[in-house]
Scaffold this motif. Sequence first.
Motif, PDB file in Angstrom:
ATOM      1  N   TYR A  11     -22.408 -50.872 -17.122  1.00 38.71           N
ATOM      2  CA  TYR A  11     -23.936 -51.520 -17.633  1.00 38.71           C
ATOM      3  C   TYR A  11     -24.835 -50.662 -17.267  1.00 38.71           C
ATOM      4  CZ  TYR A  11     -20.926 -55.828 -17.135  1.00 38.71           C
ATOM      5  OH  TYR A  11     -19.752 -56.587 -17.360  1.00 38.71           O
ATOM      6  N   SER A  64      -8.338 -58.864 -21.438  1.00 34.88           N
ATOM      7  CA  SER A  64      -8.711 -58.759 -20.088  1.00 34.88           C
ATOM      8  C   SER A  64      -8.029 -59.842 -19.320  1.00 34.88           C
ATOM      9  CB  SER A  64     -10.222 -58.791 -20.008  1.00 34.88           C
ATOM     10  OG  SER A  64     -10.591 -60.117 -20.485  1.00 34.88           O
ATOM     11  N   ASP A 115      -8.379 -67.525 -17.591  1.00 33.07           N
ATOM     12  CA  ASP A 115      -8.138 -66.644 -18.572  1.00 33.07           C
ATOM     13  C   ASP A 115      -7.010 -67.041 -19.798  1.00 33.07           C
ATOM     14  OD1 ASP A 115      -9.985 -65.264 -17.310  1.00 33.07           O
ATOM     15  OD2 ASP A 115      -9.137 -63.266 -17.634  1.00 33.07           O
ATOM     16  N   ASP A 145     -11.325 -67.094 -20.789  1.00 28.17           N
ATOM     17  CA  ASP A 145     -12.221 -67.732 -19.750  1.00 28.17           C
ATOM     18  C   ASP A 145     -13.528 -68.264 -20.570  1.00 28.17           C
ATOM     19  OD1 ASP A 145     -12.091 -65.126 -20.043  1.00 28.17           O
ATOM     20  OD2 ASP A 145     -13.254 -64.950 -18.399  1.00 28.17           O
ATOM     21  N   LYS A 150      -9.718 -51.638 -13.483  1.00 27.95           N
ATOM     22  CA  LYS A 150     -11.010 -52.284 -13.129  1.00 27.95           C
ATOM     23  C   LYS A 150     -10.729 -53.129 -11.811  1.00 27.95           C
ATOM     24  CE  LYS A 150     -13.130 -56.536 -15.109  1.00 27.95           C
ATOM     25  NZ  LYS A 150     -13.143 -57.260 -16.054  1.00 27.95           N
ATOM     26  N   GLN A 195      -4.285 -61.896 -11.867  1.00 28.92           N
ATOM     27  CA  GLN A 195      -5.036 -60.706 -11.858  1.00 28.92           C
ATOM     28  C   GLN A 195      -4.277 -60.086 -10.368  1.00 28.92           C
ATOM     29  OE1 GLN A 195      -9.214 -61.607 -11.484  1.00 28.92           O
ATOM     30  NE2 GLN A 195      -9.042 -61.682 -13.745  1.00 28.92           N
ATOM     31  N   PHE A 226     -20.713 -61.151 -13.375  1.00 24.49           N
ATOM     32  CA  PHE A 226     -20.474 -61.256 -14.730  1.00 24.49           C
ATOM     33  C   PHE A 226     -20.096 -63.033 -15.345  1.00 24.49           C
ATOM     34  CE2 PHE A 226     -16.787 -62.218 -17.573  1.00 24.49           C
ATOM     35  CZ  PHE A 226     -16.946 -61.149 -18.509  1.00 24.49           C
ATOM     36  N   ARG A 227     -19.351 -63.593 -14.094  1.00 27.70           N
ATOM     37  CA  ARG A 227     -19.063 -65.030 -14.241  1.00 27.70           C
ATOM     38  C   ARG A 227     -20.495 -65.813 -14.557  1.00 27.70           C
ATOM     39  NH1 ARG A 227     -14.005 -64.921 -10.307  1.00 27.70           N
ATOM     40  NH2 ARG A 227     -12.690 -63.570 -11.320  1.00 27.70           N
ATOM     41  N   SER A 287     -19.565 -55.828 -12.922  1.00 21.14           N
ATOM     42  CA  SER A 287     -20.988 -56.387 -12.541  1.00 21.14           C
ATOM     43  C   SER A 287     -21.139 -56.436 -11.363  1.00 21.14           C
ATOM     44  CB  SER A 287     -20.913 -57.839 -13.127  1.00 21.14           C
ATOM     45  OG  SER A 287     -19.865 -58.614 -12.452  1.00 21.14           O
ATOM     46  N   LYS A 319      -5.782 -54.927 -13.418  1.00 19.99           N
ATOM     47  CA  LYS A 319      -6.955 -55.556 -13.364  1.00 19.99           C
ATOM     48  C   LYS A 319      -6.688 -56.354 -12.026  1.00 19.99           C
ATOM     49  CE  LYS A 319     -10.222 -59.092 -15.173  1.00 19.99           C
ATOM     50  NZ  LYS A 319     -10.640 -59.764 -16.282  1.00 19.99           N
ATOM     51  N   LYS A 371      -8.052 -66.662  -9.641  1.00 17.72           N
ATOM     52  CA  LYS A 371      -7.325 -65.900 -10.898  1.00 17.72           C
ATOM     53  C   LYS A 371      -6.246 -65.128 -10.148  1.00 17.72           C
ATOM     54  CE  LYS A 371     -11.019 -65.932 -13.883  1.00 17.72           C
ATOM     55  NZ  LYS A 371     -11.791 -65.331 -15.072  1.00 17.72           N
TER      56      LYS A 371
HETATM   57  C1  PBG Z   1     -12.560 -62.299 -17.936  1.00 24.06           C
HETATM   58  C2  PBG Z   1     -13.427 -60.918 -17.656  1.00 24.06           C
HETATM   59  C3  PBG Z   1     -13.880 -60.646 -16.311  1.00 24.06           C
HETATM   60  C4  PBG Z   1     -14.563 -59.468 -16.616  1.00 24.06           C
HETATM   61  C5  PBG Z   1     -14.424 -59.008 -17.846  1.00 24.06           C
HETATM   62  N1  PBG Z   1     -13.401 -59.939 -18.562  1.00 24.06           N
HETATM   63  C6  PBG Z   1     -14.103 -61.673 -15.082  1.00 24.06           C
HETATM   64  C7  PBG Z   1     -12.862 -62.409 -14.722  1.00 24.06           C
HETATM   65  O1  PBG Z   1     -11.913 -61.760 -14.765  1.00 24.06           O
HETATM   66  O2  PBG Z   1     -13.157 -63.517 -13.953  1.00 24.06           O
HETATM   67  C8  PBG Z   1     -15.240 -58.830 -15.242  1.00 24.06           C
HETATM   68  C9  PBG Z   1     -16.324 -57.738 -15.880  1.00 24.06           C
HETATM   69  C10 PBG Z   1     -17.425 -57.753 -14.695  1.00 24.06           C
HETATM   70  O3  PBG Z   1     -17.424 -58.097 -13.675  1.00 24.06           O
HETATM   71  O4  PBG Z   1     -18.357 -56.918 -15.302  1.00 24.06           O
HETATM   72  N2  PBG Z   1     -11.683 -62.193 -18.682  1.00 24.06           N
END
Ligand code: PBG
Length: 327
Positions: A316, A168, A131, A123, A251, A224, A207-208, A277, A198, A220
Motif C-alpha cells: 500500500y 487469494s 473465501d 469473500d 503473505k 489459510q 483490509f477486511r 494492510s 497465505k 479462515k
Molecule cells: C481475501 C483477501 C484478504 C487479503 C487479500 N485477499 C483477506 C483475508 O484473507 O481475509 C488481505 C490483504 C491485506 O490485509 O492487505 N481473499
Amino acid sequence: MYLQHRNRILRRSQPIRDLVAETTLSSNDFILPIFITEGKNVVEEIPSMPNYFRRSLDETVKEVKELWSVGIKALNTYVKISNHLKDNTGKEAWNPNGLMQQAIKAIKDAVPEMLIMTDVALDPFSKYGHDGIVDEKTGYILNDETVNALTLMSLSHAEAGADFVAPSDMMDGRIGAIRKAFEENNFSNVGIMTYGAKYASCFYGPFRDALDSAPGFGDKKTYQMNFANRREAINEVMKDVEEGADIVMIKPAMAYLDIIREVKNVVTVPVSAYQVSGEYAMIKAAAHNGWIDENKAIIESLTAIKRAGADLILTYFAKPAAKLLAE
Ligand code: PBG
C-alpha cells in the motif's frame, strides 16, 4: 591494533555503501493493491488505513492515471459491493457487468498499458465473508465447488481484459483448474499469480474493514495456513507451480521473511510478497505518534522484503515509495 580485515571500510561513505549494496529497490518492483467501491465521486478513507482510500470507478480512473505518471505499472484490484448482492455462491463475482469487470475495462480504457491483476476469492461476494462456498450444515468451506466458482470468476476477469488473476483463496487445485480453463477458452496469455503460501493472519484486519469482508462466523484456519509452519509453505507453493502458476506469493511479508527466503531457494518462477494492510497500519500508527520515521520505515521494510528474496512486492506504500525513490 593490527587487523587483517577492517569491515567498516566498505561502510565509510555513501558512495562506497551504494557501490556494495546487495539489494536495490525500484518502482518496477511494486504492485499496488487498490479498493474500488460502488457509486460516483466517492473517495472514502479507510479508518484503519490512514491516507488510504476506497474509490468509485470515476475516481479510480483519475487515480490510476496519476499512479502511472509516478511509475506504478501494476495494480491488484479489489472491489467492495453492497450486501444485497452477496450470497453463499458468490455468483456476483462472475457477473459480466459486475463492479470488478467494469473496473478492469475502465482502467484499461484510461491507461491501456497498466498491468491489471485481479483478486480471485469469494469473500467480498459471500454473505458469510468466507473465501469459498460454505456447507451450511457443517460450516466447512467446500473445496471443489469453490474451485468451480473461482474458475468462472477468473474467466470473467480474463474476458474483461485482466492481464493476471491472483487467487487469494487457498483452495486445493484451483491453479490447475484456472490454467486449464484459460487454455480451453482462448485466454492462453492470461497469467496466474498465486497466493501460494497465505497464512491465517491477524494482520489482514484493516483490509477486511476496507472491503467489509470479515468472516461472519469462525475464522479462515481450515484453508489459510497455520503461522507455525514453514515446510508446509514449500509444499503449497510447489503444488501451485506444478499446476501452472506464473508467479508465487507469500503473505504476509514482514513476519514471514524466512518463508520468502525458503521459497525463493526452491522455485525458479518469480516470487512476490504482500506487505499487508496490518503491516501498513502498524507503520502508519507508529509514525503518526512520532515513534518512527515513516519514510525511512517504508524504504527499510520494502528493502528487507526484497533482500529476503521477493522479486516483486505488493504494498500500500507503492505510491509514496515510488516518489521517495525518484527523489
Ligand atoms: C481475501 C483477501 C484478504 C487479503 C487479500 N485477499 C483477506 C483475508 O484473507 O481475509 C488481505 C490483504 C491485506 O490485509 O492487505 N481473499
